[in-house]
Design an enzyme around this catalytic site. Structure first.
Site, PDB file in Angstrom:
ATOM      1  N   GLY C  71       0.817  -1.206   0.000  1.00  0.00           N
ATOM      2  CA  GLY C  71       0.000   0.000   0.000  1.00  0.00           C
ATOM      3  C   GLY C  71       0.855   1.262   0.000  1.00  0.00           C
ATOM      4  O   GLY C  71       0.523   2.251  -0.657  1.00  0.00           O
ATOM      5  N   THR C  72       1.948   1.216   0.714  1.00  0.00           N
ATOM      6  CA  THR C  72       2.819   2.386   0.805  1.00  0.00           C
ATOM      7  C   THR C  72       3.382   2.757  -0.563  1.00  0.00           C
ATOM      8  O   THR C  72       3.352   3.922  -0.967  1.00  0.00           O
ATOM      9  CB  THR C  72       3.963   2.102   1.805  1.00  0.00           C
ATOM     10  OG1 THR C  72       3.379   1.875   3.086  1.00  0.00           O
ATOM     11  CG2 THR C  72       4.931   3.265   1.883  1.00  0.00           C
ATOM     12  N   ASN C 151      -7.905   3.839   8.799  1.00  0.00           N
ATOM     13  CA  ASN C 151      -7.348   2.661   9.458  1.00  0.00           C
ATOM     14  C   ASN C 151      -7.504   2.685  10.977  1.00  0.00           C
ATOM     15  O   ASN C 151      -7.482   1.644  11.613  1.00  0.00           O
ATOM     16  CB  ASN C 151      -5.872   2.488   9.096  1.00  0.00           C
ATOM     17  CG  ASN C 151      -5.077   3.760   9.211  1.00  0.00           C
ATOM     18  OD1 ASN C 151      -5.432   4.778   8.620  1.00  0.00           O
ATOM     19  ND2 ASN C 151      -4.001   3.720   9.980  1.00  0.00           N
ATOM     20  N   CYS C 325       2.174   1.245  12.473  1.00  0.00           N
ATOM     21  CA  CYS C 325       3.447   1.882  12.144  1.00  0.00           C
ATOM     22  C   CYS C 325       3.913   2.807  13.244  1.00  0.00           C
ATOM     23  O   CYS C 325       5.067   3.155  13.329  1.00  0.00           O
ATOM     24  CB  CYS C 325       3.364   2.684  10.866  1.00  0.00           C
ATOM     25  SG  CYS C 325       1.921   2.360   9.912  1.00  0.00           S
TER      26      CYS C 325
HETATM   27  C1  LIG Z   1      -4.975   3.092   5.094  1.00  0.00           C
HETATM   28  C2  LIG Z   1      -3.623   2.497   4.872  1.00  0.00           C
HETATM   29  N1  LIG Z   1      -2.863   2.959   3.869  1.00  0.00           N
HETATM   30  C3  LIG Z   1      -1.648   2.448   3.600  1.00  0.00           C
HETATM   31  C4  LIG Z   1      -1.129   1.434   4.361  1.00  0.00           C
HETATM   32  C5  LIG Z   1       0.240   0.927   4.024  1.00  0.00           C
HETATM   33  O1  LIG Z   1       0.191  -0.340   3.450  1.00  0.00           O
HETATM   34  P1  LIG Z   1       1.500  -1.276   3.481  1.00  0.00           P
HETATM   35  O2  LIG Z   1       1.861  -1.417   4.899  1.00  0.00           O
HETATM   36  O3  LIG Z   1       1.084  -2.523   2.831  1.00  0.00           O
HETATM   37  O4  LIG Z   1       2.571  -0.559   2.738  1.00  0.00           O
HETATM   38  C6  LIG Z   1      -1.895   0.910   5.439  1.00  0.00           C
HETATM   39  C7  LIG Z   1      -1.432  -0.168   6.319  1.00  0.00           C
HETATM   40  O5  LIG Z   1      -0.339  -0.310   6.750  1.00  0.00           O
HETATM   41  C8  LIG Z   1      -3.159   1.456   5.687  1.00  0.00           C
HETATM   42  O6  LIG Z   1      -3.916   1.013   6.685  1.00  0.00           O
END
Ligand SMILES: Cc1ncc(COP(=O)(O)O)c(C=O)c1O
Ligand SMILES: Cc1ncc(COP(=O)(O)O)c(C=O)c1O
Lengths: 147, 388, 388, 147
Positions: C71-72, C151, C325
């Site tokens: 997602g990042t 989130n 995080c």
């Molecule tokens: C709303 C949201 N965006 C982005 C992310 C980032 O995703 P990832 O950790 O898979 O990079 C997360 C979760 O960590 C999330 O909850």
């Protein structure tokens, strides 16, 4: 061989190409392509009474170029020149049962190689063929089909 | 039909020990390593163990290892990061003509954004000239990025000598060691390397995980912005299973490095000798000795490469025309062009890379098949004239 | 001891079916998907199947799905990409105060690089105001990026309405749907979404793999430069097993979407009701109904959050203070601040997220434990005065 | 509990803190910290003849803040004021068998809370203690220990 890029017919023609090799004293010869594109095709024709009695090809190129040459030469053997000129790359592809899109240019190359040989023959014998109208042997099929 | 995989430089199978190390972390110990509870701490501990394993393979400290999604991300991060962070000091970058696309295209992107890039020539073996290199350095040079070992022809660069020069001149030195890792003795400190790119799937680890070594003295801005993962240097929930797999693969690679090098070099030499003996008009591309243990790159004159690959494929043999990333468009490789191979020869070149699961019987089968191929398709090549 | 995992929003376990789909591709069908031979084609076929599975979950065409490392990366790629590509048209971006750090820190990076960012306020439930939003649009607005579902507090935004406005005004619309995916009905076409970020590990797939949906009409420059993977849009050897796992997880999510939503919503409501009945001075944060089916965010007044988490942890219960995080530095979350929660309450807030493997018995155990915690630690809190 | 951030002794003191709660009519009281930092600690002392007869604490803070308070209060019970002032956060950590580095500030907080209570006591009774030299109750330990 699951998920093959090529169907069995292409593979069969690639592995055991028809009409491949040298011809002694051909009546016509045509070469098209350049190593820059990675494909060169050479066609030799024996012509008697306007009929293609025999045909051979040589190819430096990928598998589908070889398979295309194989079926294309099959298709024109025994045909009149005008008939041979009507063979299109679409028909070659059909005869092969299909080619992946990035290999369509190989079939164009075989069509062009045949036309080039006949073009050279026409020039030498001062003949004109309807099917050669607008044909330019210096045309590079790669310009069209590569991304 | 026999299946022979000779494309270890494109990617390797995951070793059983590696997969076994990863498995518990998919369904059981699946916690997010940033979480404070037990499940999170289990993941974190495993992740930090892996960091140490990777660090040990290159003689680094574990706090200098940052996990990424692969060699490509490591290259992007290192080169873009150093460039943008040092814009005020200069805009000149030195690299070579035989980098991987991950580096070349990153440099092209930087050129579009105001940087100047010198692409060093290489000799016929694929080596840079150290004098050329020193002469290319300018006052505005902020980064030197030179591939440790080339992915197509396997040539290994004089990394230690380059590192001495960059250290002396105070220039940051990055090397793409994706191919060298696990195949060459690497010590970032002895070699004065500031940044080093790695990828797990080239050393029997999983795909989609890599790392960047960042010397603690180098200031590198973040490439991926977001959460505080990787000591706030690389955001995104950690690919825990990938990292654990990479760690285990690194550990295995370190344990058996010299054994691996010996075994694979033997196989490589056996293959080269056998082909040379049995097939005419074949040339070996790249350096005769300073090459990756598993790399064989050969030109089979008069036969087009794709024809060779297709015939091999039909016979269960996997080989490639150079880098996997370009193999769906068969073009003369920039690396073969850079070492001065004529175009038709470049188009007739095949890369075979052997690895830990390769056997001599496999290689015998491949050589036999190559004999058939060269016989068969040379005879219908418009270029070929039989000798004698 | 009972183990209860209530942090499904941080990450989910990989489902057995998902792992089973992945397994053959580690050690057996490990080919590089860019390779032409059989082993490469097997990988490619599996990868393209997964692309279709992911596309189907959001009503997209498979050629509009590009795999990333999570997602990042998707957020970074989308937002930086649109910003830099449209610099000549304008420098204004609209987002919200309650984005994930992946988006917020990316916006901060863009602010340092000449862009202007409006961070929309939200109401006490965490919703943006559509009028505020329309009023924030300028002639120079090139991008709107609004999180689909938050989130921390789970609040779902009026995405369709936002999409109507951006489409009408010709502005590119990105949404971070990492939390919404598999938990909300999503259709990118009906909702006029141009770019949408996804991550596999939130929907019972593996970590380290995600995707970005890019509407075919949107021009997005590359973020990762290198090889020709992902239709030349995202370089790097594909994380084949990750992609296959993501595909399978997406397929399962689509098949059982409504069943999953119902089951998880029931669990959520059961938990909320139960806590409210049994513990005094607890408040629910976020929207009462427009919230993620599995999200519970509650303030347990007078007890510090980390105390609650530690006590839960000692009793085998995994919960979190918000986003994973930031959980190693317990700070008042920017999201709770944005919805106007007083600082002490923010520090006393806990997120519980339930999922497919949660049972009512689990929740009963957690509620009992919470009763003990509030009893025990309120009595030693300097703020607490017992009622009555 | 493998890989715990905290050792068993910390957990034990956290779960069953000593000297926690209210005190009626304390001789001294001290509060330190602020909810902004997430930690507040309050200390109540009963002092007789310069000796700390009883001590209680209240804490709004994380587990290690509670555990630190628990051992710190144990450590000063029955001690003279001067002895109590010698208790350092290092000793608190030692007594706890160690704290993770990001939690060291919690032990500082309990040291400071005790000092604050004694500081208030000294002010009220016009006393001077060697161990309070240079001590400033408005000092915020978070300034030092957070990154
Ligand atoms: C709303 C949201 N965006 C982005 C992310 C980032 O995703 P990832 O950790 O898979 O990079 C997360 C979760 O960590 C999330 O909850
Ligand atoms: C030398 C070199 N650099 C970089 C890469 C890119 O690594 P990855 O595919 O893991 O992103 C590769 C292999 O693909 C490589 O051989």
């Amino acid at each position: 061989m699951g998920n093959n890029m090529f169907n069995d017919k292409v593979i069969e023609h690639f592995m055991n190409p028809h009409n491949a090799g040298e011809m002694e004293n051909p009546d016509a010869e045509g070469t098209i392509g350049s190593p820059v594109c990675g494909d060169i095709m050479q066609i030799f024709l024996k012509i008697e009474d306007n009929i293609i009695k025999d045909v051979k090809f040589k190819t430096f190129g990928c598998g589908s170029a070889i398979a295309s040459s194989s079926v294309a030469t099959d298709m024109i053997k025994g045909k009149t020149i005008e008939e041979a000129l009507k063979v299109t790359n679409k028909q070659v592809i059909e005869e092969l049962g299909g080619l992946p899109s990035q290999k369509v240019h190989c079939s164009v190359l075989s069509e062009q190689a045949i036309k080039t040989a006949i073009y050279n023959y026409a020039k030498e014998h001062n003949l004109e063929f309807e099917g050669l109208k607008g044909f330019d042997p210096n045309y590079d099929p790669h310009d069209h089909h590569d991304e | 039909m026999r299946e022979v995989y000779l494309d270890y430089s494109a990617t390797t199978p995951v070793k059983k020990e590696v997969l076994d190390a990863m498995l518990p972390y998919f369904t059981q110990e699946f916690g997010n390593p940033s979480s404070l509870y037990r499940k999170g701490r289990e993941s974190r501990a495993a992740l930090e163990k892996a960091r140490k394993q990777v660090a040990d393979l290159i003689g680094a400290n574990d706090r200098e290892i940052f996990f990424t999604s692969g060699g490509t991300e490591s290259d992007n991060w290192a080169v873009k990061g150093v460039a943008f962070a040092n814009k005020s000091k200069g805009n000149h970058i030195i690299t070579t003509k035989i980098e991987h696309h991950a580096l070349l295209h990153t440099c092209e992107y930087l050129e579009e954004n105001g940087f100047e890039v010198t692409y060093l020539d290489v000799d016929k073996y694929g080596k840079i000239d150290l004098n050329d290199f020193e002469n290319a350095i300018r006052d505005t040079t902020i980064l030197v990025s030179i591939i440790f070992a080339n992915n197509e022809i396997g040539t290994i660069q004089p990394i230690k000598e380059i590192g001495e020069i960059t250290r002396k001149r105070g220039i940051i030195f990055h090397t793409d060691a994706v191919q060298a890792l696990g195949n060459v003795d690497i010590n970032v400190n002895e070699m004065n390397i500031d940044l080093l790119s790695m990828s797990a799937h080239k050393i029997y680890g999983p795909k989609g995980i890599g790392a960047l070594y960042v010397n603690r003295k180098v200031k590198l801005p973040n490439f991926m912005h977001g959460g505080a993962q990787e000591y706030k240097r690389r955001a995104g929930t950690e690919n825990v299973t990938g990292i654990i797999g990479f760690g285990k693969a690194a550990e295995l690679a370190k344990e058996s490095l010299h054994e691996h090098i010996k075994k694979v070099t033997d196989l490589r030499n056996y293959f080269i000798q056998s082909v040379m003996e049995k097939i005419d008009e074949v040339t070996l591309n790249g350096h005769p000795t300073d090459r990756l243990p598993g790399n064989i790159n050969m030109t089979f004159a008069y036969v087009e490469g794709e024809t060779i690959l297709l015939y091999l494929d039909v016979h269960g043999i996997s080989a490639s025309s150079g880098s996997a990333c370009s193999s769906s468009s068969f073009q003369a490789s920039h690396v073969l062009q850079a070492i001065g191979i004529p175009l038709e020869n470049a188009l007739s070149s095949i890369r075979f890379t052997v690895g830990d699961f390769t056997t001599k019987e496999d290689l015998d089968y491949v050589v036999e098949t190559l004999m058939v191929i060269t016989d068969k398709y040379r005879s219908i090549s418009p270029f070929y004239k039989k000798k004698g």
